[in-house]
Design a protein around this motif. Sequence first.
Motif, short mmCIF file in Angstrom:
data_model
loop_
_atom_site.label_atom_id
_atom_site.label_comp_id
_atom_site.label_asym_id
_atom_site.label_seq_id
_atom_site.Cartn_x
_atom_site.Cartn_y
_atom_site.Cartn_z
N LEU A 128 0.87 -1.10 -0.04
CA LEU A 128 0.07 -0.08 0.06
C LEU A 128 0.90 1.25 0.03
O LEU A 128 0.62 2.23 -0.67
N SER A 129 1.88 1.29 0.79
CA SER A 129 2.74 2.43 0.83
C SER A 129 3.39 2.76 -0.89
O SER A 129 3.32 3.75 -1.10
N LEU A 130 3.73 1.53 -1.24
CA LEU A 130 4.44 1.79 -2.64
C LEU A 130 3.23 2.25 -3.70
O LEU A 130 3.67 3.30 -4.42
N TRP A 131 2.25 1.79 -3.57
CA TRP A 131 1.15 2.23 -4.47
C TRP A 131 0.61 3.52 -4.27
O TRP A 131 0.36 4.24 -5.23
N ILE A 132 0.40 4.08 -2.86
CA ILE A 132 0.16 4.99 -2.54
C ILE A 132 1.14 6.31 -2.92
O ILE A 132 0.76 7.41 -3.38
N LEU B 254 15.95 11.52 -5.24
CA LEU B 254 15.56 11.62 -3.85
C LEU B 254 14.25 11.21 -3.63
O LEU B 254 13.79 10.74 -2.55
N ALA B 255 13.29 11.20 -4.61
CA ALA B 255 11.88 10.67 -4.45
C ALA B 255 11.98 9.20 -4.26
O ALA B 255 11.02 8.50 -3.66
N ALA B 256 12.95 8.39 -4.59
CA ALA B 256 12.94 7.01 -4.54
C ALA B 256 13.32 6.85 -3.10
O ALA B 256 13.63 5.37 -2.88
N VAL B 257 14.35 7.55 -2.47
CA VAL B 257 15.03 7.11 -1.60
C VAL B 257 14.20 6.74 -0.45
O VAL B 257 14.36 5.44 0.19
N ILE B 258 13.16 7.21 -0.11
CA ILE B 258 12.18 6.80 1.21
C ILE B 258 11.65 5.62 0.90
O ILE B 258 11.52 4.59 1.82
N PRO B 259 10.92 5.01 -0.23
CA PRO B 259 10.27 3.89 -0.63
C PRO B 259 11.50 2.66 -0.39
O PRO B 259 11.07 1.77 0.36
N VAL B 260 12.63 2.68 -0.72
CA VAL B 260 13.58 1.91 -0.90
C VAL B 260 14.08 1.52 0.73
O VAL B 260 14.41 0.56 1.06
N ALA B 261 14.19 2.95 1.55
CA ALA B 261 14.72 2.68 2.77
C ALA B 261 13.50 1.87 3.53
O ALA B 261 13.71 0.97 4.63
N GLY B 262 12.28 2.40 3.31
CA GLY B 262 11.13 1.61 3.84
C GLY B 262 11.06 0.18 3.58
O GLY B 262 10.83 -0.67 4.52
N TYR B 263 11.25 -0.50 2.37
CA TYR B 263 11.34 -1.79 1.94
C TYR B 263 12.40 -2.55 2.65
O TYR B 263 12.27 -3.46 3.26
#
Length: 297
Positions: free
Chosen positions: A224-228, A271-280
Amino acid sequence: MTAPATTSTTASTTAPTPVRRRRRDWRSRWHLAAAGLLTLAFVSPIYLTIVNAFKSQDQIVADPSAPPAPPTLHNLGDALARPDRIIQIGLTNSAVTVAASVLLVIPLGAAFSFWLSRRSARLRRIVLAAFAAGLMIPPAVILLPTIRILTLLHLDHTYAGLILSNVGGGYLSFAVFVYSGFLRAVPEEIVEAAALDGAGTLRIWWTIIMPLLRPATATVAIFLSLWIWNDFMNPQFILGPLRGQTITTGLYLSLGQYTTNYAQLFGVMFLAAVIPVAGYLALQKQFIAGLTTGASK
């Protein structure tokens, strides 16, 4: 004399011939080559984003696929120094939207799935079939009715309306399907023993069921985090380009009408992809456990 001949004939027919072996080798090689090309197709956008985030505009235009030589951090600095603050505002708004949506969907989906698991099999099939519509109907089909409902509630062009649309959309259906499948593996005796000890339904769900659903919760949270986070259509139309922005709509606004600064654009994308990768990476252990547990039970 006849028996040995029969045995040799049977052995020659069952043993693989060299021609068959070569065919199998070629098939395995073609399968391996096809898998490699498919993997390359998925990995190439990630590679281009990473290498071009550390290259100058001239280097990107000359050869986008070449590695940065020498690498530069000016793109990241220029992206962070934009006067419209696309990175700061977009990352903050996206993080708040994702966190609020996921924190609402997870307890609602888990609680409803637990309630549904206590009902009859016929009712479960009917309800899950209704929730399947939330996964099968394209989001673009229900976008206009969603905006009209939010307008009647005076929640259009607000982040509360965006979060509410996320909760009421197909994301809740996905959570219900994941939790419902995972709850089939939970022994009924655990719930019955807690009920005999005097625990209420709400306490059983919170203190017993939710800890058991931790791998499923991690799976739901990551998906859900990635989709949203990557959603563009809902923020663009519900918020509007002048009322607010997430990181995806910020990327769209960073594109020039006539010319585009690709170096800065790749810096924003990185920079937009840093947070999703860190969360995964933080939740990958629970994520893999949720997938393997659901596949084995």
